[in-house]
Design a protein around this motif. Structure first.
Motif, PDB file in Angstrom:
ATOM      1  N   ARG A 127       7.825  15.949 -98.258  1.00  0.00           N
ATOM      2  CA  ARG A 127       8.173  16.797 -99.398  1.00  0.00           C
ATOM      3  C   ARG A 127       8.449  15.923-100.610  1.00  0.00           C
ATOM      4  O   ARG A 127       9.096  14.891-100.524  1.00  0.00           O
ATOM      5  CB  ARG A 127       9.396  17.670 -99.089  1.00  0.00           C
ATOM      6  CG  ARG A 127       9.018  18.787 -98.130  1.00  0.00           C
ATOM      7  CD  ARG A 127      10.075  19.838 -98.015  1.00  0.00           C
ATOM      8  NE  ARG A 127       9.623  20.864 -97.075  1.00  0.00           N
ATOM      9  CZ  ARG A 127      10.374  21.847 -96.646  1.00  0.00           C
ATOM     10  NH1 ARG A 127      11.625  21.961 -97.069  1.00  0.00           N
ATOM     11  NH2 ARG A 127       9.885  22.734 -95.800  1.00  0.00           N
ATOM     12  N   ALA A 128       7.909  16.375-101.731  1.00  0.00           N
ATOM     13  CA  ALA A 128       8.061  15.665-103.003  1.00  0.00           C
ATOM     14  C   ALA A 128       8.385  16.700-104.075  1.00  0.00           C
ATOM     15  O   ALA A 128       8.191  17.896-103.862  1.00  0.00           O
ATOM     16  CB  ALA A 128       6.768  14.926-103.348  1.00  0.00           C
ATOM     17  N   PRO A 129       8.839  16.259-105.237  1.00  0.00           N
ATOM     18  CA  PRO A 129       9.160  17.215-106.295  1.00  0.00           C
ATOM     19  C   PRO A 129       7.972  18.081-106.728  1.00  0.00           C
ATOM     20  O   PRO A 129       8.163  19.231-107.113  1.00  0.00           O
ATOM     21  CB  PRO A 129       9.627  16.326-107.452  1.00  0.00           C
ATOM     22  CG  PRO A 129      10.137  15.096-106.796  1.00  0.00           C
ATOM     23  CD  PRO A 129       9.245  14.892-105.609  1.00  0.00           C
ATOM     24  N   TYR A 130       6.756  17.539-106.642  1.00  0.00           N
ATOM     25  CA  TYR A 130       5.562  18.271-107.083  1.00  0.00           C
ATOM     26  C   TYR A 130       4.433  18.069-106.078  1.00  0.00           C
ATOM     27  O   TYR A 130       4.376  17.037-105.405  1.00  0.00           O
ATOM     28  CB  TYR A 130       5.119  17.783-108.471  1.00  0.00           C
ATOM     29  CG  TYR A 130       6.164  18.041-109.515  1.00  0.00           C
ATOM     30  CD1 TYR A 130       6.315  19.298-110.076  1.00  0.00           C
ATOM     31  CD2 TYR A 130       7.047  17.041-109.902  1.00  0.00           C
ATOM     32  CE1 TYR A 130       7.309  19.561-111.000  1.00  0.00           C
ATOM     33  CE2 TYR A 130       8.046  17.294-110.832  1.00  0.00           C
ATOM     34  CZ  TYR A 130       8.173  18.557-111.368  1.00  0.00           C
ATOM     35  OH  TYR A 130       9.162  18.817-112.279  1.00  0.00           O
ATOM     36  N   PRO A 131       3.524  19.050-105.991  1.00  0.00           N
ATOM     37  CA  PRO A 131       2.355  18.878-105.123  1.00  0.00           C
ATOM     38  C   PRO A 131       1.599  17.623-105.537  1.00  0.00           C
ATOM     39  O   PRO A 131       1.312  17.416-106.729  1.00  0.00           O
ATOM     40  CB  PRO A 131       1.522  20.137-105.395  1.00  0.00           C
ATOM     41  CG  PRO A 131       2.494  21.138-105.947  1.00  0.00           C
ATOM     42  CD  PRO A 131       3.507  20.331-106.705  1.00  0.00           C
ATOM     43  N   THR A 132       1.290  16.768-104.557  1.00  0.00           N
ATOM     44  CA  THR A 132       0.729  15.456-104.860  1.00  0.00           C
ATOM     45  C   THR A 132      -0.312  15.038-103.839  1.00  0.00           C
ATOM     46  O   THR A 132      -0.110  15.187-102.637  1.00  0.00           O
ATOM     47  CB  THR A 132       1.854  14.395-104.888  1.00  0.00           C
ATOM     48  OG1 THR A 132       2.827  14.776-105.863  1.00  0.00           O
ATOM     49  CG2 THR A 132       1.325  13.009-105.215  1.00  0.00           C
ATOM     50  N   PHE A 133      -1.418  14.505-104.355  1.00  0.00           N
ATOM     51  CA  PHE A 133      -2.413  13.823-103.533  1.00  0.00           C
ATOM     52  C   PHE A 133      -2.174  12.328-103.738  1.00  0.00           C
ATOM     53  O   PHE A 133      -2.158  11.854-104.867  1.00  0.00           O
ATOM     54  CB  PHE A 133      -3.842  14.180-103.954  1.00  0.00           C
ATOM     55  CG  PHE A 133      -4.175  15.639-103.802  1.00  0.00           C
ATOM     56  CD1 PHE A 133      -4.082  16.274-102.578  1.00  0.00           C
ATOM     57  CD2 PHE A 133      -4.598  16.384-104.889  1.00  0.00           C
ATOM     58  CE1 PHE A 133      -4.395  17.608-102.435  1.00  0.00           C
ATOM     59  CE2 PHE A 133      -4.922  17.718-104.762  1.00  0.00           C
ATOM     60  CZ  PHE A 133      -4.819  18.344-103.529  1.00  0.00           C
ATOM     61  N   HIS A 134      -1.992  11.612-102.650  1.00  0.00           N
ATOM     62  CA  HIS A 134      -1.704  10.186-102.730  1.00  0.00           C
ATOM     63  C   HIS A 134      -2.915   9.417-102.218  1.00  0.00           C
ATOM     64  O   HIS A 134      -3.233   9.469-101.034  1.00  0.00           O
ATOM     65  CB  HIS A 134      -0.463   9.887-101.879  1.00  0.00           C
ATOM     66  CG  HIS A 134      -0.057   8.463-101.875  1.00  0.00           C
ATOM     67  ND1 HIS A 134       0.864   7.961-100.990  1.00  0.00           N
ATOM     68  CD2 HIS A 134      -0.432   7.409-102.633  1.00  0.00           C
ATOM     69  CE1 HIS A 134       1.035   6.672-101.214  1.00  0.00           C
ATOM     70  NE2 HIS A 134       0.246   6.312-102.203  1.00  0.00           N
ATOM     71  N   LEU A 135      -3.577   8.715-103.106  1.00  0.00           N
ATOM     72  CA  LEU A 135      -4.730   7.886-102.747  1.00  0.00           C
ATOM     73  C   LEU A 135      -4.254   6.482-102.426  1.00  0.00           C
ATOM     74  O   LEU A 135      -3.593   5.835-103.243  1.00  0.00           O
ATOM     75  CB  LEU A 135      -5.725   7.820-103.907  1.00  0.00           C
ATOM     76  CG  LEU A 135      -6.595   9.044-104.103  1.00  0.00           C
ATOM     77  CD1 LEU A 135      -7.296   8.976-105.463  1.00  0.00           C
ATOM     78  CD2 LEU A 135      -7.615   9.162-102.989  1.00  0.00           C
ATOM     79  N   ILE A 136      -4.598   6.021-101.234  1.00  0.00           N
ATOM     80  CA  ILE A 136      -4.180   4.705-100.764  1.00  0.00           C
ATOM     81  C   ILE A 136      -5.418   3.927-100.341  1.00  0.00           C
ATOM     82  O   ILE A 136      -6.302   4.467 -99.680  1.00  0.00           O
ATOM     83  CB  ILE A 136      -3.245   4.832 -99.531  1.00  0.00           C
ATOM     84  CG1 ILE A 136      -2.153   5.870 -99.787  1.00  0.00           C
ATOM     85  CG2 ILE A 136      -2.657   3.484 -99.153  1.00  0.00           C
ATOM     86  CD1 ILE A 136      -1.473   6.349 -98.529  1.00  0.00           C
ATOM     87  N   ARG A 137      -5.464   2.673-100.705  1.00  0.00           N
ATOM     88  CA  ARG A 137      -6.584   1.830-100.284  1.00  0.00           C
ATOM     89  C   ARG A 137      -6.485   1.572 -98.767  1.00  0.00           C
ATOM     90  O   ARG A 137      -5.464   1.087 -98.286  1.00  0.00           O
ATOM     91  CB  ARG A 137      -6.560   0.503-101.030  1.00  0.00           C
ATOM     92  CG  ARG A 137      -6.748   0.620-102.526  1.00  0.00           C
ATOM     93  CD  ARG A 137      -6.653  -0.761-103.188  1.00  0.00           C
ATOM     94  NE  ARG A 137      -6.533  -0.644-104.620  1.00  0.00           N
ATOM     95  CZ  ARG A 137      -7.547  -0.514-105.457  1.00  0.00           C
ATOM     96  NH1 ARG A 137      -8.778  -0.493-104.979  1.00  0.00           N
ATOM     97  NH2 ARG A 137      -7.349  -0.417-106.754  1.00  0.00           N
ATOM     98  N   GLU A 138      -7.553   1.880 -98.046  1.00  0.00           N
ATOM     99  CA  GLU A 138      -7.584   1.672 -96.585  1.00  0.00           C
ATOM    100  C   GLU A 138      -7.331   0.206 -96.234  1.00  0.00           C
ATOM    101  O   GLU A 138      -6.621  -0.085 -95.275  1.00  0.00           O
ATOM    102  CB  GLU A 138      -8.940   2.098 -96.003  1.00  0.00           C
ATOM    103  CG  GLU A 138      -9.117   3.581 -95.895  1.00  0.00           C
ATOM    104  CD  GLU A 138      -8.587   4.170 -94.608  1.00  0.00           C
ATOM    105  OE1 GLU A 138      -8.211   3.416 -93.690  1.00  0.00           O
ATOM    106  OE2 GLU A 138      -8.535   5.400 -94.531  1.00  0.00           O
ATOM    107  N   ALA A 139      -7.897  -0.707 -97.005  1.00  0.00           N
ATOM    108  CA  ALA A 139      -7.718  -2.137 -96.722  1.00  0.00           C
ATOM    109  C   ALA A 139      -6.248  -2.526 -96.808  1.00  0.00           C
ATOM    110  O   ALA A 139      -5.768  -3.352 -96.014  1.00  0.00           O
ATOM    111  CB  ALA A 139      -8.548  -2.969 -97.694  1.00  0.00           C
ATOM    112  N   ASP A 140      -5.515  -1.923 -97.741  1.00  0.00           N
ATOM    113  CA  ASP A 140      -4.085  -2.215 -97.873  1.00  0.00           C
ATOM    114  C   ASP A 140      -3.304  -1.691 -96.672  1.00  0.00           C
ATOM    115  O   ASP A 140      -2.371  -2.338 -96.187  1.00  0.00           O
ATOM    116  CB  ASP A 140      -3.524  -1.614 -99.165  1.00  0.00           C
ATOM    117  CG  ASP A 140      -4.029  -2.318-100.407  1.00  0.00           C
ATOM    118  OD1 ASP A 140      -4.620  -3.414-100.279  1.00  0.00           O
ATOM    119  OD2 ASP A 140      -3.844  -1.769-101.513  1.00  0.00           O
ATOM    120  N   ILE A 141      -3.685  -0.515 -96.188  1.00  0.00           N
ATOM    121  CA  ILE A 141      -3.022   0.056 -95.008  1.00  0.00           C
ATOM    122  C   ILE A 141      -3.266  -0.845 -93.799  1.00  0.00           C
ATOM    123  O   ILE A 141      -2.333  -1.189 -93.070  1.00  0.00           O
ATOM    124  CB  ILE A 141      -3.535   1.484 -94.724  1.00  0.00           C
ATOM    125  CG1 ILE A 141      -3.106   2.433 -95.844  1.00  0.00           C
ATOM    126  CG2 ILE A 141      -3.019   1.982 -93.371  1.00  0.00           C
ATOM    127  CD1 ILE A 141      -3.741   3.796 -95.759  1.00  0.00           C
TER     128      ILE A 141
END
Length: 185
Positions: A127-141
């Motif tokens: 849960r976050a204050p606003y609806p959010t799509f979080h893009l994360i670099r796969e290589a970083d994960i």
């Protein structure tokens, strides 16, 4: 509500909730120094939201200094509408050939995990204050998870932490992030 309020609320949320409660052990490394890109999509049309998501992917392609992007979409207030857009966003990432390059995490003020009781504090891990799509670099994960013998333990620890804090406390923190952002505007 202004874009500045939305962005500031999300910054406070990253600091005061995500990092403070260690819901994501990697967040502090992209927050300090600031390599998170905060973007607000003011559209309520799903096609326009997908255009904004694609633009965020292209920006990540072109800007190595950005580690991750939080695309806030305040118009997706209803959780069901958000889930529909999230499903389309996942399909679009594959169509745009970003599968394996970017991973999409999801956050919403009314987030609920399927199969969990409505009153479960575990929902607050997404849960976050606003609806959010979080893009994360796969290589970083992949790189970050090399330091974790049991990555599933992160999720399990988050649930335990959320249960210890309780829904009332976590909801108050979300509300406080929004209030601080409004006061700062």
């Amino acid at each position: 509500m202004s874009e500045k309020v939305v962005i500031n609320a999300m910054r406070f949320w990253v600091d005061d909730v995500v990092i403070h409660h260690n819901f994501c052990p990697f967040a502090r490394f992209v927050r300090h120094p600031e390599t998170i890109h905060y973007q607000v999509c003011t559209h309520d049309n799903v096609a326009d939201i997908m255009v904004a998501l694609h633009s965020a992917c292209v920006q990540l392609d072109e800007t190595a200094e950005i580690a991750t992007t939080l695309l806030m979409v305040p118009a997706l207030r209803r959780f069901d509408d958000y889930l529909d857009a999230l499903s389309l966003a996942q399909a679009m990432l594959a169509q745009w050939q970003y599968e394996g390059i970017y991973q999409l995490a999801s956050f919403h003020p009314e987030y609920e995990f399927e199969g969990e009781a409505e009153s479960s504090p575990s929902h607050f891990t997404n849960r976050a204050p606003y609806p959010t799509f979080h893009l994360i670099r796969e290589a970083d994960i992949t790189r970050a998870l090399k330091d974790y013998a049991n990555p599933d333990a992160i999720f399990e620890a988050n649930i335990s932490r959320a249960e210890a804090l309780g829904c009332k406390h976590l909801q108050a923190q979300l509300n406080h992030c929004i209030k601080k952002a409004q006061d700062k505007a």
